[in-house]
Design an enzyme around this catalytic site. Structure first.
Site, PDB file in Angstrom:
ATOM      1  N   ASN A 152     -22.758 -43.489  22.892  1.00 36.40           N
ATOM      2  CA  ASN A 152     -23.407 -44.660  22.935  1.00 36.40           C
ATOM      3  C   ASN A 152     -23.277 -45.268  24.582  1.00 36.40           C
ATOM      4  O   ASN A 152     -24.023 -45.823  25.079  1.00 36.40           O
ATOM      5  CB  ASN A 152     -23.191 -45.762  21.944  1.00 36.40           C
ATOM      6  CG  ASN A 152     -21.854 -45.929  21.819  1.00 36.40           C
ATOM      7  OD1 ASN A 152     -21.135 -44.980  21.603  1.00 36.40           O
ATOM      8  ND2 ASN A 152     -21.139 -47.170  22.053  1.00 36.40           N
ATOM      9  N   THR A 238     -30.989 -56.220  -3.599  1.00 37.10           N
ATOM     10  CA  THR A 238     -32.221 -56.149  -3.516  1.00 37.10           C
ATOM     11  C   THR A 238     -32.776 -55.613  -2.192  1.00 37.10           C
ATOM     12  O   THR A 238     -32.170 -55.869  -1.101  1.00 37.10           O
ATOM     13  CB  THR A 238     -32.946 -57.672  -3.693  1.00 37.10           C
ATOM     14  OG1 THR A 238     -32.350 -58.201  -4.915  1.00 37.10           O
ATOM     15  CG2 THR A 238     -34.322 -57.743  -3.684  1.00 37.10           C
ATOM     16  N   CYS A 326     -19.632 -54.068  22.073  1.00 35.92           N
ATOM     17  CA  CYS A 326     -18.672 -54.608  21.336  1.00 35.92           C
ATOM     18  C   CYS A 326     -17.361 -54.888  22.015  1.00 35.92           C
ATOM     19  O   CYS A 326     -16.658 -55.661  21.701  1.00 35.92           O
ATOM     20  CB  CYS A 326     -18.165 -53.761  20.217  1.00 35.92           C
ATOM     21  SG  CYS A 326     -19.562 -52.518  19.576  1.00 35.92           S
TER      22      CYS A 326
HETATM   23  C1  LIG Z   1     -25.040 -49.291  17.745  1.00 35.08           C
HETATM   24  C2  LIG Z   1     -24.504 -48.520  17.283  1.00 35.08           C
HETATM   25  C3  LIG Z   1     -23.713 -48.416  15.830  1.00 35.08           C
HETATM   26  C4  LIG Z   1     -23.735 -49.746  15.089  1.00 35.08           C
HETATM   27  O1  LIG Z   1     -25.217 -49.919  14.474  1.00 35.08           O
HETATM   28  P1  LIG Z   1     -25.521 -51.367  13.998  1.00 35.08           P
HETATM   29  O2  LIG Z   1     -26.839 -51.071  13.145  1.00 35.08           O
HETATM   30  O3  LIG Z   1     -25.564 -52.144  15.125  1.00 35.08           O
HETATM   31  O4  LIG Z   1     -24.448 -51.545  13.091  1.00 35.08           O
HETATM   32  C5  LIG Z   1     -23.071 -47.461  15.350  1.00 35.08           C
HETATM   33  N1  LIG Z   1     -22.750 -46.350  16.128  1.00 35.08           N
HETATM   34  C6  LIG Z   1     -23.523 -46.185  17.493  1.00 35.08           C
HETATM   35  C7  LIG Z   1     -23.101 -44.808  18.022  1.00 35.08           C
HETATM   36  C8  LIG Z   1     -24.161 -47.183  18.220  1.00 35.08           C
HETATM   37  O5  LIG Z   1     -24.774 -47.024  19.166  1.00 35.08           O
END
Ligand SMILES: *Cc1c(COP(=O)(O)O)cnc(C)c1O
Length: 394
Positions: A152, A238, A326
Protein backbone atom coordinates in the site's frame (compact mmCIF):
# COMPACT_ATOMS: atom_id res chain seq x y z
CA UNK A 1 -6.61 25.71 -9.85
CA UNK A 2 -8.84 25.85 -6.80
CA UNK A 3 -10.44 22.46 -6.92
CA UNK A 4 -9.20 19.61 -4.78
CA UNK A 5 -6.60 17.31 -6.31
CA UNK A 6 -7.05 13.96 -4.62
CA UNK A 7 -3.96 11.78 -4.85
CA UNK A 8 -4.54 9.54 -1.85
CA UNK A 9 -6.52 6.71 -3.40
CA UNK A 10 -4.51 4.07 -1.52
CA UNK A 11 -6.02 5.47 1.70
CA UNK A 12 -9.55 5.46 0.37
CA UNK A 13 -11.46 6.25 -2.80
CA UNK A 14 -14.54 8.22 -3.74
CA UNK A 15 -17.65 6.04 -3.73
CA UNK A 16 -18.77 5.89 -7.38
CA UNK A 17 -22.17 7.54 -8.03
CA UNK A 18 -23.57 4.35 -9.58
CA UNK A 19 -22.49 2.46 -6.46
CA UNK A 20 -24.38 4.90 -4.23
CA UNK A 21 -27.38 4.67 -6.54
CA UNK A 22 -27.39 0.87 -6.36
CA UNK A 23 -27.18 0.99 -2.56
CA UNK A 24 -29.92 3.54 -1.80
CA UNK A 25 -33.00 1.30 -2.23
CA UNK A 26 -31.49 -1.13 0.26
CA UNK A 27 -31.73 1.52 2.99
CA UNK A 28 -35.22 2.79 2.29
CA UNK A 29 -37.17 0.11 0.38
CA UNK A 30 -35.56 -3.32 0.64
CA UNK A 31 -34.51 -2.91 4.26
CA UNK A 32 -35.63 -6.35 5.46
CA UNK A 33 -33.37 -8.66 7.43
CA UNK A 34 -32.25 -11.42 5.03
CA UNK A 35 -32.76 -14.01 7.78
CA UNK A 36 -36.48 -13.27 8.10
CA UNK A 37 -38.98 -15.74 6.69
CA UNK A 38 -41.39 -13.47 4.78
CA UNK A 39 -40.67 -12.88 1.14
CA UNK A 40 -40.11 -9.12 1.45
CA UNK A 41 -36.98 -9.67 3.51
CA UNK A 42 -35.92 -13.09 2.28
CA UNK A 43 -35.52 -11.67 -1.25
CA UNK A 44 -32.40 -9.96 0.07
CA UNK A 45 -30.80 -13.40 0.49
CA UNK A 46 -30.79 -13.83 -3.27
CA UNK A 47 -29.43 -10.33 -3.71
CA UNK A 48 -26.51 -11.20 -1.44
CA UNK A 49 -25.89 -14.49 -3.25
CA UNK A 50 -25.73 -12.61 -6.55
CA UNK A 51 -23.11 -10.17 -5.21
CA UNK A 52 -21.09 -13.08 -3.85
CA UNK A 53 -21.05 -14.59 -7.33
CA UNK A 54 -20.01 -11.35 -9.03
CA UNK A 55 -17.15 -10.98 -6.57
CA UNK A 56 -16.13 -14.65 -6.73
CA UNK A 57 -16.02 -14.55 -10.51
CA UNK A 58 -13.57 -11.65 -10.47
CA UNK A 59 -10.94 -13.83 -8.72
CA UNK A 60 -11.79 -17.20 -10.25
CA UNK A 61 -13.47 -18.47 -7.08
CA UNK A 62 -16.85 -19.93 -6.21
CA UNK A 63 -19.59 -17.81 -4.60
CA UNK A 64 -19.67 -20.16 -1.62
CA UNK A 65 -16.04 -19.28 -0.86
CA UNK A 66 -16.70 -15.54 -0.34
CA UNK A 67 -17.42 -14.39 3.23
CA UNK A 68 -18.42 -10.77 3.84
CA UNK A 69 -16.68 -8.90 6.65
CA UNK A 70 -16.51 -5.30 7.84
CA UNK A 71 -13.39 -4.60 5.77
CA UNK A 72 -9.79 -5.45 5.08
CA UNK A 73 -8.67 -5.25 8.70
CA UNK A 74 -11.28 -7.75 9.86
CA UNK A 75 -10.46 -10.11 7.00
CA UNK A 76 -6.75 -9.99 7.85
CA UNK A 77 -7.43 -10.56 11.55
CA UNK A 78 -9.76 -13.43 10.79
CA UNK A 79 -7.37 -15.20 8.40
CA UNK A 80 -4.45 -15.12 10.81
CA UNK A 81 -6.18 -15.70 14.14
CA UNK A 82 -8.57 -18.39 12.92
CA UNK A 83 -5.78 -20.27 11.12
CA UNK A 84 -3.75 -20.17 14.32
CA UNK A 85 -6.74 -21.49 16.26
CA UNK A 86 -7.65 -24.23 13.79
CA UNK A 87 -4.16 -25.42 12.88
CA UNK A 88 -2.31 -24.65 16.14
CA UNK A 89 -2.13 -28.33 17.01
CA UNK A 90 -0.32 -29.05 13.75
CA UNK A 91 2.23 -26.30 14.25
CA UNK A 92 2.80 -22.88 15.75
CA UNK A 93 4.97 -21.14 13.17
CA UNK A 94 3.77 -18.43 10.77
CA UNK A 95 5.69 -16.65 8.02
CA UNK A 96 4.89 -13.11 6.87
CA UNK A 97 6.90 -10.07 5.73
CA UNK A 98 8.28 -6.88 7.22
CA UNK A 99 6.24 -4.72 4.84
CA UNK A 100 2.70 -5.88 5.60
CA UNK A 101 -0.14 -3.55 6.54
CA UNK A 102 -0.56 -3.10 10.30
CA UNK A 103 -3.71 -5.23 10.17
CA UNK A 104 -1.34 -8.16 9.56
CA UNK A 105 1.68 -6.99 11.56
CA UNK A 106 -0.23 -6.19 14.73
CA UNK A 107 -2.22 -9.44 14.45
CA UNK A 108 1.03 -11.38 14.06
CA UNK A 109 2.38 -9.58 17.11
CA UNK A 110 -0.75 -10.59 19.05
CA UNK A 111 -0.22 -14.22 18.02
CA UNK A 112 3.42 -14.06 19.12
CA UNK A 113 2.21 -13.03 22.57
CA UNK A 114 -0.06 -16.08 22.52
CA UNK A 115 2.48 -18.79 21.92
CA UNK A 116 3.08 -18.61 18.16
CA UNK A 117 6.37 -17.92 16.42
CA UNK A 118 6.43 -15.52 13.51
CA UNK A 119 9.16 -15.06 10.90
CA UNK A 120 9.12 -11.64 9.22
CA UNK A 121 10.76 -11.91 5.81
CA UNK A 122 13.05 -9.18 4.53
CA UNK A 123 12.50 -7.60 1.15
CA UNK A 124 15.03 -6.34 -1.39
CA UNK A 125 15.61 -2.65 -2.21
CA UNK A 126 12.55 -2.69 -4.51
CA UNK A 127 10.31 -4.17 -1.84
CA UNK A 128 10.14 -7.68 -3.32
CA UNK A 129 10.15 -10.78 -1.11
CA UNK A 130 13.17 -13.01 -1.69
CA UNK A 131 11.96 -16.49 -2.57
CA UNK A 132 15.15 -18.15 -1.28
CA UNK A 133 14.64 -16.54 2.09
CA UNK A 134 11.04 -17.72 2.10
CA UNK A 135 12.08 -21.31 1.33
CA UNK A 136 14.74 -21.20 4.04
CA UNK A 137 12.22 -19.94 6.61
CA UNK A 138 9.85 -22.88 6.15
CA UNK A 139 9.83 -25.36 9.03
CA UNK A 140 7.96 -28.60 9.69
CA UNK A 141 5.68 -26.66 12.05
CA UNK A 142 4.89 -23.80 9.64
CA UNK A 143 1.10 -23.58 9.25
CA UNK A 144 0.63 -20.33 7.35
CA UNK A 145 2.39 -18.03 4.90
CA UNK A 146 0.81 -14.57 4.65
CA UNK A 147 2.27 -12.21 2.03
CA UNK A 148 0.48 -9.14 0.71
CA UNK A 149 -0.31 -9.08 -3.00
CA UNK A 150 0.77 -5.47 -3.47
CA UNK A 151 2.14 -2.96 -1.00
CA UNK A 152 0.00 0.00 0.00
CA UNK A 153 2.92 2.42 0.41
CA UNK A 154 5.38 1.70 -2.37
CA UNK A 155 3.12 -0.23 -4.74
CA UNK A 156 5.41 -3.22 -5.25
CA UNK A 157 3.58 -6.32 -6.50
CA UNK A 158 4.88 -9.60 -5.09
CA UNK A 159 5.59 -12.81 -7.05
CA UNK A 160 2.38 -14.24 -5.62
CA UNK A 161 2.15 -17.22 -7.97
CA UNK A 162 5.63 -18.42 -6.98
CA UNK A 163 4.97 -17.82 -3.29
CA UNK A 164 1.70 -19.78 -3.49
CA UNK A 165 3.48 -22.59 -5.28
CA UNK A 166 6.14 -22.81 -2.57
CA UNK A 167 3.46 -22.80 0.15
CA UNK A 168 1.51 -25.61 -1.47
CA UNK A 169 4.58 -27.71 -2.26
CA UNK A 170 5.11 -27.76 1.51
CA UNK A 171 1.46 -28.28 2.41
CA UNK A 172 1.24 -24.85 4.04
CA UNK A 173 -1.80 -22.57 3.82
CA UNK A 174 -1.31 -19.34 1.87
CA UNK A 175 -3.10 -16.09 2.72
CA UNK A 176 -2.69 -12.83 0.83
CA UNK A 177 -3.79 -9.32 1.81
CA UNK A 178 -5.00 -8.20 -1.61
CA UNK A 179 -6.70 -5.01 -0.42
CA UNK A 180 -4.57 -2.85 -2.74
CA UNK A 181 -4.31 -5.32 -5.61
CA UNK A 182 -7.94 -6.40 -5.90
CA UNK A 183 -9.40 -4.99 -9.15
CA UNK A 184 -6.08 -3.25 -9.90
CA UNK A 185 -4.18 -6.39 -10.87
CA UNK A 186 -5.78 -9.51 -12.41
CA UNK A 187 -6.08 -12.21 -9.74
CA UNK A 188 -6.86 -15.91 -10.10
CA UNK A 189 -6.88 -17.77 -6.79
CA UNK A 190 -6.21 -21.14 -8.44
CA UNK A 191 -3.32 -19.96 -10.61
CA UNK A 192 -1.76 -18.26 -7.56
CA UNK A 193 -2.50 -21.14 -5.14
CA UNK A 194 -4.27 -18.77 -2.76
CA UNK A 195 -6.18 -20.32 0.17
CA UNK A 196 -7.37 -17.07 1.73
CA UNK A 197 -7.57 -13.55 0.34
CA UNK A 198 -8.56 -10.26 1.99
CA UNK A 199 -10.19 -7.37 0.13
CA UNK A 200 -12.07 -4.18 0.98
CA UNK A 201 -14.67 -2.21 -0.99
CA UNK A 202 -13.58 1.33 -0.14
CA UNK A 203 -10.29 0.92 -1.98
CA UNK A 204 -12.11 0.38 -5.29
CA UNK A 205 -14.80 3.08 -5.30
CA UNK A 206 -17.11 1.04 -3.07
CA UNK A 207 -18.44 1.96 0.37
CA UNK A 208 -16.45 1.88 3.61
CA UNK A 209 -17.03 -0.83 6.20
CA UNK A 210 -17.49 -3.80 3.90
CA UNK A 211 -14.91 -6.33 2.79
CA UNK A 212 -14.58 -10.03 2.24
CA UNK A 213 -12.37 -12.94 3.05
CA UNK A 214 -12.08 -15.58 0.36
CA UNK A 215 -11.70 -18.97 2.04
CA UNK A 216 -10.89 -21.87 -0.27
CA UNK A 217 -13.21 -24.84 0.09
CA UNK A 218 -11.63 -27.29 2.52
CA UNK A 219 -9.80 -24.72 4.64
CA UNK A 220 -11.08 -25.43 8.13
CA UNK A 221 -11.10 -22.10 9.88
CA UNK A 222 -13.97 -21.22 12.15
CA UNK A 223 -16.00 -18.15 12.89
CA UNK A 224 -14.29 -15.05 14.18
CA UNK A 225 -17.46 -13.15 15.12
CA UNK A 226 -19.77 -15.40 17.18
CA UNK A 227 -23.55 -15.08 17.12
CA UNK A 228 -26.12 -15.88 14.46
CA UNK A 229 -25.75 -18.32 11.59
CA UNK A 230 -25.04 -15.75 8.85
CA UNK A 231 -22.34 -16.34 6.21
CA UNK A 232 -22.77 -20.10 6.53
CA UNK A 233 -22.11 -19.93 10.29
CA UNK A 234 -18.70 -18.41 9.72
CA UNK A 235 -19.41 -14.74 10.36
CA UNK A 236 -22.28 -13.73 12.59
CA UNK A 237 -24.18 -10.46 12.36
CA UNK A 238 -27.05 -9.17 10.24
CA UNK A 239 -25.68 -8.74 6.74
CA UNK A 240 -24.72 -5.23 5.65
CA UNK A 241 -27.05 -5.48 2.67
CA UNK A 242 -26.51 -1.95 1.26
CA UNK A 243 -22.75 -2.40 1.70
CA UNK A 244 -22.78 -5.78 0.00
CA UNK A 245 -24.81 -4.40 -2.90
CA UNK A 246 -22.40 -1.47 -3.18
CA UNK A 247 -19.42 -3.82 -3.08
CA UNK A 248 -20.93 -5.97 -5.85
CA UNK A 249 -21.53 -2.89 -8.00
CA UNK A 250 -18.01 -1.58 -7.34
CA UNK A 251 -16.49 -4.90 -8.37
CA UNK A 252 -18.68 -5.13 -11.44
CA UNK A 253 -17.50 -1.74 -12.70
CA UNK A 254 -13.86 -2.10 -11.61
CA UNK A 255 -13.38 -5.67 -12.86
CA UNK A 256 -15.15 -4.84 -16.12
CA UNK A 257 -12.84 -1.91 -16.83
CA UNK A 258 -9.65 -3.34 -15.33
CA UNK A 259 -7.50 -3.56 -18.43
CA UNK A 260 -8.19 -0.16 -19.99
CA UNK A 261 -8.51 1.68 -16.70
CA UNK A 262 -5.24 0.43 -15.26
CA UNK A 263 -3.41 0.95 -18.57
CA UNK A 264 -4.49 4.60 -18.55
CA UNK A 265 -3.55 5.00 -14.90
CA UNK A 266 -0.15 3.41 -15.44
CA UNK A 267 0.54 5.83 -18.28
CA UNK A 268 -0.22 8.82 -16.06
CA UNK A 269 1.76 7.24 -13.22
CA UNK A 270 4.82 6.93 -15.46
CA UNK A 271 4.33 10.47 -16.73
CA UNK A 272 4.39 11.76 -13.14
CA UNK A 273 7.40 9.60 -12.23
CA UNK A 274 9.24 10.75 -15.34
CA UNK A 275 8.66 14.44 -14.73
CA UNK A 276 9.67 14.27 -11.06
CA UNK A 277 12.85 12.35 -11.84
CA UNK A 278 13.77 14.82 -14.55
CA UNK A 279 12.82 18.05 -12.85
CA UNK A 280 13.50 17.57 -9.14
CA UNK A 281 17.08 16.74 -8.13
CA UNK A 282 18.10 14.38 -5.28
CA UNK A 283 14.99 12.26 -5.37
CA UNK A 284 14.53 8.49 -5.33
CA UNK A 285 11.64 6.42 -6.63
CA UNK A 286 10.59 3.92 -3.98
CA UNK A 287 9.16 0.55 -4.97
CA UNK A 288 9.62 -1.62 -8.02
CA UNK A 289 9.68 0.26 -11.31
CA UNK A 290 7.77 -2.37 -13.33
CA UNK A 291 6.06 -4.70 -10.85
CA UNK A 292 4.09 -1.85 -9.42
CA UNK A 293 0.47 -0.93 -8.81
CA UNK A 294 -0.78 1.10 -11.78
CA UNK A 295 -1.68 4.07 -9.60
CA UNK A 296 1.20 4.27 -7.13
CA UNK A 297 3.95 6.90 -7.08
CA UNK A 298 6.28 7.06 -4.08
CA UNK A 299 9.36 9.29 -3.87
CA UNK A 300 11.89 10.27 -1.25
CA UNK A 301 13.28 13.79 -1.51
CA UNK A 302 16.55 14.34 0.28
CA UNK A 303 16.79 17.28 2.72
CA UNK A 304 13.01 17.51 2.97
CA UNK A 305 10.59 16.64 5.78
CA UNK A 306 7.64 14.59 4.52
CA UNK A 307 5.20 16.19 6.95
CA UNK A 308 6.15 19.73 5.90
CA UNK A 309 5.77 18.68 2.29
CA UNK A 310 2.26 17.35 2.96
CA UNK A 311 1.18 20.53 4.74
CA UNK A 312 2.41 22.72 1.90
CA UNK A 313 0.76 20.51 -0.70
CA UNK A 314 -2.45 20.69 1.31
CA UNK A 315 -2.28 24.50 1.25
CA UNK A 316 -2.30 24.15 -2.53
CA UNK A 317 -5.31 21.83 -2.57
CA UNK A 318 -3.31 18.63 -3.08
CA UNK A 319 -4.08 15.56 -0.95
CA UNK A 320 -1.21 13.08 -0.64
CA UNK A 321 0.39 10.96 2.04
CA UNK A 322 3.82 10.48 3.54
CA UNK A 323 3.40 6.88 4.57
CA UNK A 324 0.38 4.78 5.36
CA UNK A 325 -2.62 6.66 6.75
CA UNK A 326 -2.27 4.71 9.98
CA UNK A 327 1.25 5.88 10.69
CA UNK A 328 0.97 9.50 9.60
CA UNK A 329 0.85 11.63 12.68
CA UNK A 330 3.50 9.54 14.37
CA UNK A 331 7.16 10.45 14.15
CA UNK A 332 8.44 6.97 13.31
CA UNK A 333 9.40 6.62 9.68
CA UNK A 334 7.41 4.07 7.73
CA UNK A 335 8.33 0.44 8.45
CA UNK A 336 8.08 -0.25 4.71
CA UNK A 337 10.62 2.41 3.75
CA UNK A 338 13.00 1.18 6.46
CA UNK A 339 12.56 -2.40 5.21
CA UNK A 340 13.70 -1.43 1.69
CA UNK A 341 16.85 -0.05 3.28
CA UNK A 342 16.28 3.70 3.38
CA UNK A 343 18.13 5.52 6.15
CA UNK A 344 15.80 7.28 8.63
CA UNK A 345 16.41 10.79 7.32
CA UNK A 346 15.60 9.80 3.73
CA UNK A 347 12.56 7.74 4.74
CA UNK A 348 11.29 10.85 6.54
CA UNK A 349 11.30 12.83 3.30
CA UNK A 350 8.91 10.56 1.45
CA UNK A 351 5.74 11.29 -0.44
CA UNK A 352 3.09 8.88 -1.72
CA UNK A 353 0.70 9.94 -4.45
CA UNK A 354 -1.91 7.43 -5.58
CA UNK A 355 -3.96 8.22 -8.66
CA UNK A 356 -7.52 7.33 -9.60
CA UNK A 357 -9.31 6.82 -12.88
CA UNK A 358 -10.37 10.48 -12.65
CA UNK A 359 -6.84 11.86 -12.34
CA UNK A 360 -5.85 14.02 -15.32
CA UNK A 361 -2.55 15.04 -16.87
CA UNK A 362 -3.42 18.69 -16.18
CA UNK A 363 -3.74 17.91 -12.48
CA UNK A 364 -0.37 16.18 -12.49
CA UNK A 365 1.24 19.11 -14.31
CA UNK A 366 -0.06 21.41 -11.59
CA UNK A 367 1.21 19.01 -8.90
CA UNK A 368 4.71 18.87 -10.42
CA UNK A 369 4.94 22.67 -10.66
CA UNK A 370 3.90 23.05 -7.00
CA UNK A 371 6.13 20.20 -5.88
CA UNK A 372 9.19 21.75 -7.55
CA UNK A 373 8.70 25.04 -5.74
CA UNK A 374 7.82 23.46 -2.41
CA UNK A 375 10.80 21.08 -2.41
CA UNK A 376 13.12 23.93 -3.34
CA UNK A 377 11.70 26.20 -0.62
CA UNK A 378 12.00 23.50 2.03
CA UNK A 379 15.56 22.70 0.99
CA UNK A 380 16.51 26.37 1.17
CA UNK A 381 15.50 26.29 4.82
CA UNK A 382 17.53 23.16 5.55
CA UNK A 383 20.99 23.54 7.15
CA UNK A 384 21.82 20.02 5.94
CA UNK A 385 21.14 21.04 2.38
CA UNK A 386 23.27 24.16 2.80
CA UNK A 387 26.20 22.03 4.00
CA UNK A 388 25.64 19.55 1.21
CA UNK A 389 25.77 22.27 -1.46
CA UNK A 390 28.85 23.88 0.11
CA UNK A 391 30.67 20.53 0.22
CA UNK A 392 29.74 19.57 -3.30
CA UNK A 393 31.12 22.88 -4.57
CA UNK A 394 34.34 22.53 -2.62
C1 LIG B 1 -6.54 -0.28 3.57
C2 LIG B 1 -5.80 -1.54 3.77
C3 LIG B 1 -6.20 -2.48 4.76
C4 LIG B 1 -7.33 -2.20 5.70
O1 LIG B 1 -8.58 -2.23 5.08
P1 LIG B 1 -9.84 -1.57 5.81
O2 LIG B 1 -11.00 -1.94 4.95
O3 LIG B 1 -9.58 -0.10 5.83
O4 LIG B 1 -9.93 -2.16 7.17
C5 LIG B 1 -5.49 -3.65 4.86
N1 LIG B 1 -4.47 -3.93 4.05
C6 LIG B 1 -4.05 -3.07 3.10
C7 LIG B 1 -2.91 -3.45 2.21
C8 LIG B 1 -4.70 -1.85 2.93
O5 LIG B 1 -4.28 -1.01 1.99
Amino acid sequence: MNKLIYLDNAATTKTAPEVVKAMLPYFTEHYGNPSSVYGFAAANKDVITRQREIIAESIGANGSEIYFTAGGSESDNWALKATAEAYGKKGRHIITTKIEHHAILHTADFLEKNGFEVTYLNVDENGTVKLDELKAAIRPDTILISVMFANNEIGTIQPIEEIGEIAHEHGILFHTDAVQAFCQVPIDVDVCHIDMLSASAHKLNGPKGIGFLYIRKGVKIRSFIHGGAQERKRRAGTENVPGIVGFGKAVERAAGSLKERTAAEAELRDYLIGRIEKEIPYCRLNGHRENRLPNNVNFSFRFVEGESLLIKLDMNGICASSGSACTSGSLDPSHVLLAIGLPHEIAHGSLRMTLSEETTREELDYVVEKLKTIVEDLRNMSPLYEDFIKNSKA
